[in-house]
Each structure stands twice: as C-alpha cells, then as structure tokens.
Scaffold this motif. Structure first.
Motif, short mmCIF file in Angstrom:
data_model
loop_
_atom_site.label_atom_id
_atom_site.label_comp_id
_atom_site.label_asym_id
_atom_site.label_seq_id
_atom_site.Cartn_x
_atom_site.Cartn_y
_atom_site.Cartn_z
N GLU A 1 -93.60 5.26 -33.46
CA GLU A 1 -94.86 5.61 -32.78
C GLU A 1 -95.43 4.39 -32.04
O GLU A 1 -95.86 4.48 -30.89
CB GLU A 1 -95.86 6.13 -33.81
N ARG A 2 -95.36 3.24 -32.70
CA ARG A 2 -95.87 2.00 -32.10
C ARG A 2 -95.04 1.65 -30.85
O ARG A 2 -95.57 1.26 -29.82
CB ARG A 2 -95.76 0.88 -33.16
N ARG A 3 -93.72 1.79 -30.96
CA ARG A 3 -92.84 1.47 -29.83
C ARG A 3 -93.05 2.45 -28.67
O ARG A 3 -92.96 2.07 -27.51
CB ARG A 3 -91.37 1.44 -30.28
N GLU B 1 -95.91 3.89 -27.96
CA GLU B 1 -97.18 3.49 -27.34
C GLU B 1 -96.94 2.34 -26.36
O GLU B 1 -97.45 2.34 -25.24
CB GLU B 1 -98.16 3.00 -28.42
N ILE B 2 -96.16 1.37 -26.81
CA ILE B 2 -95.86 0.23 -25.93
C ILE B 2 -95.07 0.69 -24.71
O ILE B 2 -95.29 0.24 -23.59
CB ILE B 2 -95.08 -0.87 -26.70
N ARG C 1 -95.24 3.41 -23.10
CA ARG C 1 -96.13 3.99 -22.07
C ARG C 1 -96.63 2.89 -21.13
O ARG C 1 -96.62 3.03 -19.92
CB ARG C 1 -97.34 4.66 -22.71
N ASP C 2 -97.07 1.78 -21.74
CA ASP C 2 -97.59 0.67 -20.92
C ASP C 2 -96.47 0.05 -20.09
O ASP C 2 -96.67 -0.30 -18.93
CB ASP C 2 -98.18 -0.41 -21.82
N PRO D 1 -95.23 8.43 -18.46
CA PRO D 1 -95.69 8.89 -19.76
C PRO D 1 -96.81 9.91 -19.62
O PRO D 1 -97.64 9.81 -18.72
CB PRO D 1 -96.20 7.61 -20.43
N GLU E 1 -100.31 11.69 -20.47
CA GLU E 1 -101.60 11.27 -21.00
C GLU E 1 -101.77 11.91 -22.37
O GLU E 1 -101.34 13.01 -22.60
CB GLU E 1 -102.74 11.76 -20.10
N ARG E 2 -102.39 11.17 -23.28
CA ARG E 2 -102.61 11.78 -24.59
C ARG E 2 -104.09 12.06 -24.80
O ARG E 2 -104.93 11.37 -24.30
CB ARG E 2 -102.11 10.87 -25.70
#
Ligand code: 5GP
Length: 219
Positions: free
Chosen positions: A157-159, A161-162, A164-165, A216, A218-219
């Motif tokens: 999940e953390r990866r 999130e990264i 997306r950026d 990505p 949008e959440r």
C-alpha cells in the motif's frame, strides 16, 4: 566496493549518465536484467547501497550493497553518495566514485533509482538523461506489485502511494519507456543509454493501452 561493468564490442561517442526511474513494481529490475542479456555493450551499472534487508535471492555487492543505518549515515556524512533518499522506510544511495570513474573512462553509466534521487542527480549533473519506465496501465502496476509476493500488504500500500507521485512526475523526465514488453523496453533503454547499437533496431515509442489510464486514479 565493486560495481558491475560489462565489456563488449559496443561503444559510445558521448559517454553519459542515464537515470532510470519508475514506480515500484513496474519491472525495472527485469528490464535491466534483459538489457544486460541483450549486450554486448560497454555499460557501467551502478550498485546502490541500502539499509533494506535482502530479499530471497539478492546477493550483497551484486543487487545492492546491504549496510546498516550506522554505515549508511557514515557514508552520507563522508560525502560518498552522488544522491541518496529514504524510500518506504529504508535508505538508498548511489556511491559517487564508481559512477565518476566510469564516465571519466568513457563508459556510459546507468543508475536505477527512485524519484527523489533522480531529482538530486538532475540538480548535480544537469547533463544526465532521465528516463522513466512506465507501466502500460495503472492496473498492470497493481497486479505486478501484489503478484510479486515479496512485500506484506502494508508495504504494498505504501509503495502504491509513492507510485502515484512518481507517475505524476513523468513530465520531469527526458524520455518515457513503456514496459509493455520486457525485451523491447530493454532494447529501447539500451538505445537511450549507448545510442543506436548496430543490429538492434529502435522503436521506443510503444503505444500504451490508453495513456489516460496510466495516470493513477484519484482516491
Ligand atoms: P527496492 O527496495 O524495491 O529494491 O527499491 C525501492 C526503490 O528504491 C526503487 O524505486 C529503486 O529504484 C530505488 N533505489 C534503488 N537504489 C537506489 C539509490 O541508490 N538511490 C535512490 N534514490 N533510490 C534507489
């Protein structure tokens, strides 16, 4: 400290530093392994230093130099890194000396690093070429990261999130290679790193399924 150099018949009139970045799970390691297989070319592959624990099959000095935080901090303080960054709770850095040595000896050098590091290299060496390896779609990336099975769900999940950026930063890169097929992505990257190699055709502009889908959600 060792770093991999592959000897062969290829040469580059203009040795340069290429930075390969791309979201976790996009297949950077597979593309680099394929690029090494596709030689023969003369390319220096930087071996990074990390505080991350080795994954099964990873060899110290080959995939990474695995160190503890104390040694990593010592290297930072001693100015031994060309760039360094924290990523998903671990530290990563590119040893400066092997890269400079390769470039001085006329060998193109290739770094595989994340976005913050790529930005540091751009600032320190504006002539460096920044290449993003992008997935054909966001769904491909999620499938790969989950299917790899090397990280637990919180880390995945953390990866993501990264990721997306990282994908949102595509416009900061000089070139984008879409990893729809490992062999052609490796060939396209090779062309960018060393220039056209005799016998290897260049068709980097692989169409994505739908470029809009690659962004990505949008959440
Ligand atoms: P992994 O833990 O999956 O091997 O790598 C995590 C991320 O760290 C990847 O995006 C990889 O490209 C990046 N990385 C590997 N080595 C370096 C490095 O030396 N510097 C920076 N900034 N990132 C790195």
């Amino acid at each position: 400290m060792s770093s991999g150099t592959e000897a062969g018949s290829g040469s580059s009139a203009r040795p340069r530093l290429t930075v390969l970045s791309g979201p976790s799970g996009v297949g950077k390691s597979s593309v680099l392994a394929e690029l090494r297989r596709q030689g023969p070319v003369h390319v220096h592959f930087s071996v990074s230093v990390t505080t991350r624990k080795p994954r099964p099959g990873e060899v110290d000095g080959e995939h990474y130099h695995f160190v503890d935080r104390v040694e990593f901090d010592r290297m930072v303080a001693a100015g031994e890194f060309l760039e360094h960054a924290e990523f998903a709770g671990n530290c990563y850095g590119t040893p400066k000396a092997p890269v400079l040595l390769a470039l001085e000896s006329g060998t193109p050098s290739l770094l595989e690093i994340e976005l913050q590091g790529a930005r540091q290299v751009r600032a320190a060496m504006p002539e460096a070429q920044l290449v993003m390896l992008a997935p054909p779609s966001w769904e491909h990336l999620v499938d790969r990261l989950v299917g790899r099975g090397t990280e637990d769900p919180a880390v995945i999940e953390r990866r993501l999130e990264i990721a997306r950026d990282e994908m949102a930063a595509e416009k900061e890169f000089d070139e984008v290679v879409v990893n729809a097929d490992v062999r052609s992505a490796a060939r396209d990257l090779l062309n960018l790193v060393v220039g056209p190699v005799p016998g290897i055709s260049f068709d980097r502009r692989v169409a994505r399924d739908d470029p809009a889908e690659t962004q990505p959600q949008e959440r």
